[in-house]
Motif scaffolding. Structure first.
Motif, PDB file in Angstrom:
ATOM      1  N   LEU A 116      -1.571  -4.654  -5.012  1.00  0.00           N
ATOM      2  CA  LEU A 116      -1.077  -3.281  -4.956  1.00  0.00           C
ATOM      3  C   LEU A 116      -2.255  -2.323  -4.915  1.00  0.00           C
ATOM      4  CD1 LEU A 116       1.688  -3.426  -7.726  1.00  0.00           C
ATOM      5  CD2 LEU A 116       1.731  -4.365  -5.421  1.00  0.00           C
ATOM      6  N   GLY A 117      -2.215  -1.387  -3.979  1.00  0.00           N
ATOM      7  CA  GLY A 117      -3.314  -0.437  -3.862  1.00  0.00           C
ATOM      8  C   GLY A 117      -2.839   0.915  -3.404  1.00  0.00           C
ATOM      9  N   SER A 118      -3.636   1.917  -3.710  1.00  0.00           N
ATOM     10  CA  SER A 118      -3.284   3.296  -3.376  1.00  0.00           C
ATOM     11  C   SER A 118      -3.735   3.683  -1.984  1.00  0.00           C
ATOM     12  CB  SER A 118      -3.883   4.250  -4.421  1.00  0.00           C
ATOM     13  OG  SER A 118      -3.389   3.955  -5.704  1.00  0.00           O
ATOM     14  N   LEU A 132       0.822  -1.203   0.000  1.00  0.00           N
ATOM     15  CA  LEU A 132       0.000   0.000   0.000  1.00  0.00           C
ATOM     16  C   LEU A 132       0.856   1.252   0.000  1.00  0.00           C
ATOM     17  CD1 LEU A 132      -2.577  -1.065   2.747  1.00  0.00           C
ATOM     18  CD2 LEU A 132      -2.738  -1.396   0.284  1.00  0.00           C
ATOM     19  N   GLY A 133       0.428   2.241  -0.753  1.00  0.00           N
ATOM     20  CA  GLY A 133       1.143   3.509  -0.785  1.00  0.00           C
ATOM     21  C   GLY A 133       0.487   4.445  -1.771  1.00  0.00           C
ATOM     22  N   PRO A 134       0.919   5.696  -1.812  1.00  0.00           N
ATOM     23  CA  PRO A 134       0.309   6.660  -2.731  1.00  0.00           C
ATOM     24  C   PRO A 134       0.595   6.313  -4.181  1.00  0.00           C
ATOM     25  CG  PRO A 134       2.260   7.595  -1.711  1.00  0.00           C
ATOM     26  CD  PRO A 134       1.996   6.297  -1.013  1.00  0.00           C
ATOM     27  N   ARG A 135      -0.183   6.884  -5.061  1.00  0.00           N
ATOM     28  CA  ARG A 135       0.059   6.701  -6.486  1.00  0.00           C
ATOM     29  C   ARG A 135       1.462   7.180  -6.840  1.00  0.00           C
ATOM     30  NH1 ARG A 135      -4.679   6.000  -9.690  1.00  0.00           N
ATOM     31  NH2 ARG A 135      -3.166   5.998 -11.375  1.00  0.00           N
ATOM     32  N   GLN A 136       2.095   6.506  -7.793  1.00  0.00           N
ATOM     33  CA  GLN A 136       3.377   6.917  -8.358  1.00  0.00           C
ATOM     34  C   GLN A 136       4.552   6.834  -7.375  1.00  0.00           C
ATOM     35  OE1 GLN A 136       3.745   7.811 -11.636  1.00  0.00           O
ATOM     36  NE2 GLN A 136       1.571   7.424 -11.978  1.00  0.00           N
TER      37      GLN A 136
END
Length: 393
Positions: free
Chosen positions: A114-116, A34-38
């Motif tokens: 994987l997710g934002s 998990l983490g922010p986009r890009q």
């Protein structure tokens, strides 16, 4: 099966997230990255896939992959090895199906999701895959990954790979501006959240101006012309998307009036500087927010390095405060962040040590020397913290 030979050999190594993913898979059949986009989730996942004998990737932002999963059970049940599903929050109905696939006695696949970091993603995973999945958070680049010689560049541009690796500060700032616009105009609506992009950007900019300060819902609500609950909802959205850190306060029975509201930070220093319109290091050096910016930058590194979720700040209404308190091995440790050439000790530090029972307090600064202010207070460069000189990890 995808061809993974697109991995760029010059990619900056990210050994710690890889270690955490491997550790998670030793315990769980599924792992959520998990983490922010890009922030580099897809690149890291593709590199991991290259090390596997069998690996399959589905990117749910790719129409071809979405069509491949039009009959998801039939497709996924036949796969072996590592199965990567990118942007999995776009198909929340997959969570229940994954539970069924994971519970099969003849299961031959592991799942990397994987997710934002949207609240919907965490909620869906928690409800459907409880006890079957581990979580790994991925932020942007950290000093241990890019080297201490690039600290100022990382400080100014932030950790998003394309921002950090841009050819110039101007290119980096332009990338961050486009990222902010895309996040507000496309990513937020895709999560099913109906908020005008300009309204949320105004709120985000207010958070940047309050970076490192105590959250005051009433003040934000008055400025926005909304209710306090609405302001809190906006904060929860940005926090759930890893754009803002809400650092809770620590309070206990000390016979002192203690602050109970959290502190707020823009998690990525580069995005903070864009929202404050600070283009480079020269402008940052003369900006009144440089101390707060350093505090947020160093705080993110400390939390990521120690790898703890037990992180708090502490303050009393009489003025004593501590920027960060963590608990490791049952002992409390404190951190102060000072953008100064030679920080000294303060009365507040001694009060924090005494009232909170700290085993030690470190003052993290941008210099290059370690020195003691007291038997329990040490001034230390951020680079030395990242190299494990604290002896806590």
């Amino acid at each position: 099966m995808r061809n993974f030979n697109i991995y760029n050999a010059s990619m900056i190594p990210r050994p710690e997230p890889m270690r955490q993913i491997e550790a998670s898979f030793r315990v769980h059949p599924a792992t959520a990255l998990l983490g922010p986009r890009q922030c580099g989730k897809t690149t890291l996942a593709r590199f991991i896939a290259e090390q596997e004998t069998m690996a399959t990737l589905f990117d749910l932002e790719n129409p071809v992959d979405v069509r491949r999963l039009s009959a998801p059970y039939q497709v996924l049940k036949a796969l072996e090895g590592l199965v990567i599903i990118d942007e999995v929050q776009r198909k929340p109905e997959l969570f229940e199906l994954l539970r069924v696939l994971i519970d099969r006695p003849d299961r031959k696949a592991r799942f990397l999701l994987l997710g934002s970091a949207s609240p919907q993603l965490v909620k869906g995973v928690s409800e459907s895959l409880a006890g079957r999945i581990g979580f790994v958070d991925l932020a942007g680049f950290l000093l241990e990954e890019i080297g201490g010689q690039s600290r100022d560049r990382l400080f100014v541009r932030g950790g998003f790979p394309r921002s950090f690796l841009a050819e110039s500060n101007l290119d980096s700032m332009q990338w961050r501006e486009n990222f902010i616009r895309t996040f507000l105009e496309r990513d937020i609506p895709q999560l099913g959240i109906s908020i005008a992009a300009e309204t949320l950007r105004r709120f985000w900019t207010m958070v940047a101006h309050f970076h490192g300060q105590i959250w005051n819902a009433a003040e934000f609500a008055r400025s926005l012309g909304t209710a306090e609950n609405t302001a809190r909802r906006y904060l929860d959205i940005l926090s759930g998307a890893y754009m803002v850190r809400v650092l809770p306060s620590w309070f206990e029975n000390l016979k002192k009036r203690q602050v109970k509201a959290p502190k707020i930070y823009v998690r990525d220093s580069g995005l903070l500087h864009n929202l404050l319109q600070i283009p480079g290091m020269a402008e940052l050096q003369g900006h009144p927010k440089i101390g707060a910016s350093w505090e947020g930058f160093a705080l993110e590194h400390i939390i990521q390095t120690i790898g703890t979720r037990d992180a708090y700040f502490w303050a009393t209404h009489a003025g004593a405060e501590l920027d960060l308190m963590v608990t490791v091995g049952g002992r409390r440790y404190g951190f102060e962040f000072k953008y100064a050439d030679a920080p000294g000790r303060t009365r507040s530090m001694h009060i924090a040590i005494q009232d909170l029972g700290l085993a030690h307090l470190w003052v993290v600064y941008p210099g290059d020397q370690i020195y003691d202010l007291d038997t329990q207070i040490t001034v230390i460069p951020l680079e030395e913290v990242i190299q494990g000189k604290l002896g806590l990890v």
